[in-house]
Structures are given as structure tokens and as C-alpha cells.
Design a protein around this motif. Structure first.
Motif, PDB file in Angstrom:
ATOM      1  N   LYS A  85       0.831  -1.207   0.000  1.00 18.62           N
ATOM      2  CA  LYS A  85       0.000   0.000   0.000  1.00 18.62           C
ATOM      3  C   LYS A  85       0.868   1.262   0.000  1.00 18.62           C
ATOM      4  O   LYS A  85       0.531   2.255  -0.661  1.00 18.62           O
ATOM      5  CB  LYS A  85      -0.919   0.003   1.224  1.00 18.62           C
ATOM      6  CG  LYS A  85      -2.035  -1.032   1.159  1.00 18.62           C
ATOM      7  CD  LYS A  85      -2.893  -0.989   2.422  1.00 18.62           C
ATOM      8  CE  LYS A  85      -4.038  -1.996   2.360  1.00 18.62           C
ATOM      9  NZ  LYS A  85      -4.857  -1.997   3.598  1.00 18.62           N
ATOM     10  N   ILE A  86       1.972   1.231   0.736  1.00 16.13           N
ATOM     11  CA  ILE A  86       2.881   2.382   0.757  1.00 16.13           C
ATOM     12  C   ILE A  86       3.476   2.604  -0.628  1.00 16.13           C
ATOM     13  O   ILE A  86       3.561   3.741  -1.110  1.00 16.13           O
ATOM     14  CB  ILE A  86       3.993   2.187   1.815  1.00 16.13           C
ATOM     15  CG1 ILE A  86       3.404   2.262   3.228  1.00 16.13           C
ATOM     16  CG2 ILE A  86       5.076   3.258   1.649  1.00 16.13           C
ATOM     17  CD1 ILE A  86       4.399   1.949   4.325  1.00 16.13           C
ATOM     18  N   ILE A 127       1.051   4.273  -2.811  1.00 10.22           N
ATOM     19  CA  ILE A 127       0.985   5.706  -2.503  1.00 10.22           C
ATOM     20  C   ILE A 127       2.167   6.434  -3.135  1.00 10.22           C
ATOM     21  O   ILE A 127       2.021   7.522  -3.704  1.00 10.22           O
ATOM     22  CB  ILE A 127       0.973   5.927  -0.974  1.00 10.22           C
ATOM     23  CG1 ILE A 127      -0.371   5.515  -0.381  1.00 10.22           C
ATOM     24  CG2 ILE A 127       1.277   7.376  -0.625  1.00 10.22           C
ATOM     25  CD1 ILE A 127      -1.522   6.424  -0.764  1.00 10.22           C
ATOM     26  N   HIS A 172      -3.810   0.590   8.811  1.00 12.33           N
ATOM     27  CA  HIS A 172      -3.075   0.884   7.580  1.00 12.33           C
ATOM     28  C   HIS A 172      -3.425   2.269   7.043  1.00 12.33           C
ATOM     29  O   HIS A 172      -2.553   2.995   6.550  1.00 12.33           O
ATOM     30  CB  HIS A 172      -3.372  -0.175   6.525  1.00 12.33           C
ATOM     31  CG  HIS A 172      -2.653  -1.466   6.765  1.00 12.33           C
ATOM     32  ND1 HIS A 172      -2.661  -2.511   5.875  1.00 12.33           N
ATOM     33  CD2 HIS A 172      -1.877  -1.878   7.816  1.00 12.33           C
ATOM     34  CE1 HIS A 172      -1.940  -3.513   6.345  1.00 12.33           C
ATOM     35  NE2 HIS A 172      -1.468  -3.155   7.524  1.00 12.33           N
ATOM     36  N   GLU A 173      -4.694   2.629   7.130  1.00 14.69           N
ATOM     37  CA  GLU A 173      -5.132   3.925   6.615  1.00 14.69           C
ATOM     38  C   GLU A 173      -4.471   5.066   7.384  1.00 14.69           C
ATOM     39  O   GLU A 173      -4.058   6.077   6.788  1.00 14.69           O
ATOM     40  CB  GLU A 173      -6.660   4.041   6.702  1.00 14.69           C
ATOM     41  CG  GLU A 173      -7.421   3.171   5.720  1.00 14.69           C
ATOM     42  CD  GLU A 173      -7.356   1.681   6.080  1.00 14.69           C
ATOM     43  OE1 GLU A 173      -7.122   1.363   7.272  1.00 14.69           O
ATOM     44  OE2 GLU A 173      -7.511   0.852   5.159  1.00 14.69           O
ATOM     45  N   LEU A 229      -0.801   5.212   6.370  1.00 14.18           N
ATOM     46  CA  LEU A 229      -0.684   5.784   5.025  1.00 14.18           C
ATOM     47  C   LEU A 229      -0.884   7.291   5.054  1.00 14.18           C
ATOM     48  O   LEU A 229      -0.223   8.025   4.301  1.00 14.18           O
ATOM     49  CB  LEU A 229      -1.706   5.132   4.087  1.00 14.18           C
ATOM     50  CG  LEU A 229      -1.471   3.663   3.725  1.00 14.18           C
ATOM     51  CD1 LEU A 229      -2.625   3.124   2.894  1.00 14.18           C
ATOM     52  CD2 LEU A 229      -0.153   3.489   2.991  1.00 14.18           C
ATOM     53  N   LEU A 257      -4.928  10.969  -0.437  1.00 14.09           N
ATOM     54  CA  LEU A 257      -5.772   9.849  -0.026  1.00 14.09           C
ATOM     55  C   LEU A 257      -7.241  10.069  -0.366  1.00 14.09           C
ATOM     56  O   LEU A 257      -8.057   9.151  -0.248  1.00 14.09           O
ATOM     57  CB  LEU A 257      -5.633   9.613   1.482  1.00 14.09           C
ATOM     58  CG  LEU A 257      -4.242   9.209   1.990  1.00 14.09           C
ATOM     59  CD1 LEU A 257      -4.271   8.971   3.475  1.00 14.09           C
ATOM     60  CD2 LEU A 257      -3.733   7.978   1.267  1.00 14.09           C
TER      61      LEU A 257
END
Length: 408
Positions: A212-213, A216, A263-264, A267, A359
Motif C-alpha cells: 500500500k505504501i 501511494i 493501515h489507513e 498511510l 488519499l
């Protein structure tokens, strides 16, 4: 005592007393009966949490005031007595360069000895009391030894350069160039050579989070060679994340203590750090630091020349006069810190905005800010004047309000 010496002492005393007054007023402001949890934090911060945060602030403030008073007393003794004695002690020890290294080594040793009991109490009493400290005495001693050796390794060459340049009437611009180049060089080597002396950096074990990183990073069109987890939990339970380094040494670092966040939320914190990169805050800071360094050294050069010619403190060696001049100008710079902090807070708002836009929502960053306030026992209600001097970041309440007012 001559006029300049009186001005010197007045500046040193005024700086410390003003700083102590700010601490005291901030404490009274937060402890006042009208002080309460800001509306935007009430869903996460209970009155019990607020009471614990106020207790933490109270302990740190009283301890900080004592520490600053002792530091002031030591500075005054150094100015009026110790510096001349140190110069006399080392003046027969070989070359001027060797004398300067011995002079500043003894100066550092005195400061270290005075500061050590306060550091021990802060870590092993106050931080321990509120459940933050995880440092063992053995690790503390190791850190102190490593930091001292590192200071010597970096400091001795710097002292040698300063002594060489002090032979010229005007040296501030040469020293400014060298200092700026050193800051840039240190920014490059710090992540790969300095930080690993104190912390262990490993790859993220959470493959889903790493994926996920990277997504991003790809969305932000930013290339960061490495993503690391840092074993911050060996020293503290507080949470953080940061981007550091220049070029190939750049890396994204997550405290292992922040990995309990969703995680959110992680992030959102990462996106905030990326915002500093996208908004080119590092180059801006380098330029600002370059101008500030040049300004400080210009004033130091002028003050040094004046002290040297007037023989104000009864000393004769260039390194001693430089110590006086730099201490005086550094103390004066305390009074422009609100301007520096204002610039820094502006950049933090910009990084928050970038995180929310990247995001598509500010909610994860708001959630992480609320957790940081709660779990780090941050003061949710600081005095405005205190924030001007001591907050390089906006207060959490201000950041959350700013995010809520954004239009995504």
C-alpha cells in the motif's frame, strides 16, 4: 564589568527568564479551571486522558524550569570565570589548533556533566512514570558513549577549520559556505551512517502495508529507494514516522511503535511526509538554513572582532573570543524563533493538505493525529504565545480544524 559584558549577561539572563515565564504561563493556562478538551478531540480524549496529559505537562514544566535555571547559572559561571580559566589551562599545550580542541573538549565535558543528571531524571523518572521509557541503563550508557565519540569525530575537524579561518579579519562567508556544505553532506550520510549507530533498521514485515505504501509512492510519483522499520521501542513507546536523506540515501522510516495503527492511519502519516517532498520543503529549508547560518556567522564575526579588539573578558586567544561571540549571538537568535516556527508551521499545514488530497479524505490523518495526542500525552490546549516560541508544528487542534475545513 564593562558595558558590553553587562549587555552580554543581560541577554543570557533575559532569554532564560523569558523562556521560563513562557513555560509557567503555558502551565497556568492549561491548568486553569476554564481549560478543557478541544471540541474536535472530545471523541477520542476523555477528561481522564486530559488530566493525565496535564499531570505530564506539570511534571515536565517544573523539571524544565529547574533545568533552565541550573543551565543559566552554569552559563554565567562559564562567561565570567570558566572560559578564562580554561584558556589559561590549555594556552601552553602546543599549537593554537590543539589548544582550541582541548578548550572546546573541556567545555563540552562540563556541559555534558551538568546535563547528565537531568537527562537521567527525565528518562528514568518522568518518562518512566508515564509509561513512555523503554531505555535500559545499559543502553543509555552506550548511547552516551557513542554520541560523545560522534561529537568528537565531527567536532574536532570543525574546530580546526574555525581556527584556521579566524586568522582572517573577515571569515563569516567562508565559514558559512563550509557550514552549508556540511549540513547538506550530513543530511546525506545521516540515514546510512549516523542513525544506524543508535537504531536498527529492518524491512517491513507487513507485506500488505508495504504494498500500500508503494502504491501511494507511485501515485505521488515519488521514488524512495528504501522503506524501513526502526526499533524505536527500545527507547520509547512514542510513535512517529519520517522521510530522511538526500538522493540515494533517501528513505522512509516508520517507528515500530506506530505499526499498531490502522493501515489507513499509517498511510495518512506517510502521505504527510511525502507532502514535504512534493512541496519542496527540503530545498526551501536548506535555503532558509543557509541564510540563517550566514546571518548568524556574520553577526558572530562582527561580535568576535569587537570582543577581540576591546579585550572585554580578559582573554586573548581567538577560540575563546569565538566562544563568547557565538554564545552571545546564539542567545539573541532565541528572540526570532517565532518567525522560524511560523515558517515551519506553514509547511506542516501544506503537508497535511497534501496527505488529505492524495488519499482523497482527511479522516485517516485526523484519526492518527487524535491517537498521537492521546497516546503521547500531548498538551491539547497550549497557550498561544507559548506555541509561537515552541511549536514548530501547529497544535493538533489547529491541524484537525484546518483539515476539516478543507475541500477535497
Amino acid at each position: 564589568m564593562n558595558t558590553f559584558a553587562i549587555i552580554f549577561v543581560t541577554v543570557i539572563v533575559t532569554r532564560t527568564l523569558w523562556d521560563i515565564l513562557l513555560d509557567w504561563l503555558n502551565l497556568r493556562y492549561t491548568l486553569s479551571p476554564t481549560s478543557t478538551v478541544p471540541e474536535v478531540l472530545k471523541d477520542k480524549l476523555t477528561m481522564e486522558d486530559f488530566a493525565k496529559a496535564k499531570s505530564y505537562l506539570k511534571d515536565r514544566t517544573y523539571f524544565g524550569i529547574l533545568s533552565k535555571l541550573v543551565s543559566l547559572a552554569v552559563d554565567l559561571v562559564l562567561i565570567l570565570k570558566i572560559f578564562p580559566l580554561l584558556e589559561n589551562l590549555v594556552s601552553s599545550k602546543g599549537s593554537v589548533m590543539l589548544q582550541a580542541i582541548l578548550f572546546f573538549a573541556l567545555y563540552y565535558l562540563i556541559a555534558k556533566i551538568v546535563d547528565l543528571p537531568f537527562r537521567v531524571y527525565s528518562i528514568f523518572v518522568i518518562e518512566q512514570k508515564y509509561g513512555f521509557n523503554t531505555t535500559t541503563p545499559r543502553l543509555f550508557v552506550r548511547d552516551e558513549i557513542v554520541s560523545t565519540l560522534l561529537t568528537a569525530a565531527i567536532g574536532f575537524p570543525i574546530i580546526a577549520i574555525v581556527v584556521l579561518l579566524l586568522k582572517y579579519p573577515v571569515w563569516w562567508w567562508q565559514l558559512s559556505i563550509i557550514a552549508i556544505l556540511f549540513v547538506v553532506f550530513f543530511s546525506f550520510i545521516q540515514p546510512i551512517l549516523i542513525a544506524p549507530l543508535f537504531y536498527k533498521f529492518t524491512k517491513l514485515e507487513d507485506e500488505e502495508l508495504e504494498k500500500k505504501i508503494n502504491q501511494i509512492l507511485e501515485k505521488a510519483k515519488i521514488k524512495i529507494p528504501n522503506i524501513f522499520k526502526m526499533d524505536a521501542s527500545k527507547r520509547t513507546k512514542k510513535q512517529n514516522a519520517y522521510v530522511t536523506g538526500i538522493g540515494k540515501s533517501r528513505r522512509l522510516v516508520l517507528f515500530d511503535t506506530i505499526l499498531s495503527y490502522s493501515h489507513e492511519e499509517i498511510l495518512a502519516v506517510v502521505a504527510h511526509e511525502l507532502g514535504h517532498h512534493v512541496r519542496r520543503h527540503l530545498p526551501k529549508l536548506i535555503i532558509l538554513n543557509a541564510l540563517f547560518i550566514a546571518f548568524v556567522l556574520y553577526l558572530t564575526n562582527w561580535t568576535y572582532s569587537f570582543i577581540n579588539s576591546a579585550k572585554i573578558f580578559g582573554v586573548s586567544q581567538p577560540y575563546t573570543n569565538f566562544a563568547y561571540a557565538f554564545m552571545f549571538i546564539s542567545s539573541l537568535m532565541f528572540f526570532i524563533e517565532p518567525l522560524i516556527n511560523l515558517f515551519s508551521r506553514k509547511m506542516e499545514y501544506e503537508a497535511d493538505e497534501y496527505s488529505a488530497k492524495l488519499l482523497g479524505t482527511p479522516e485517516p490523518l485526523i484519526s492518527s493525529l487524535k491517537r498521537l495526542v492521546k497516546e503521547n500525552l500531548s498538551n491539547p490546549n497550549p497557550m498561544p504565545l507559548y506555541k509561537a516560541w515552541h511549536y514548530s508544528h501547529p497544535a493538533p487542534e489547529e491541524r484537525i480544524k484546518h483539515l476539516l475545513e478543507m475541500k477535497i
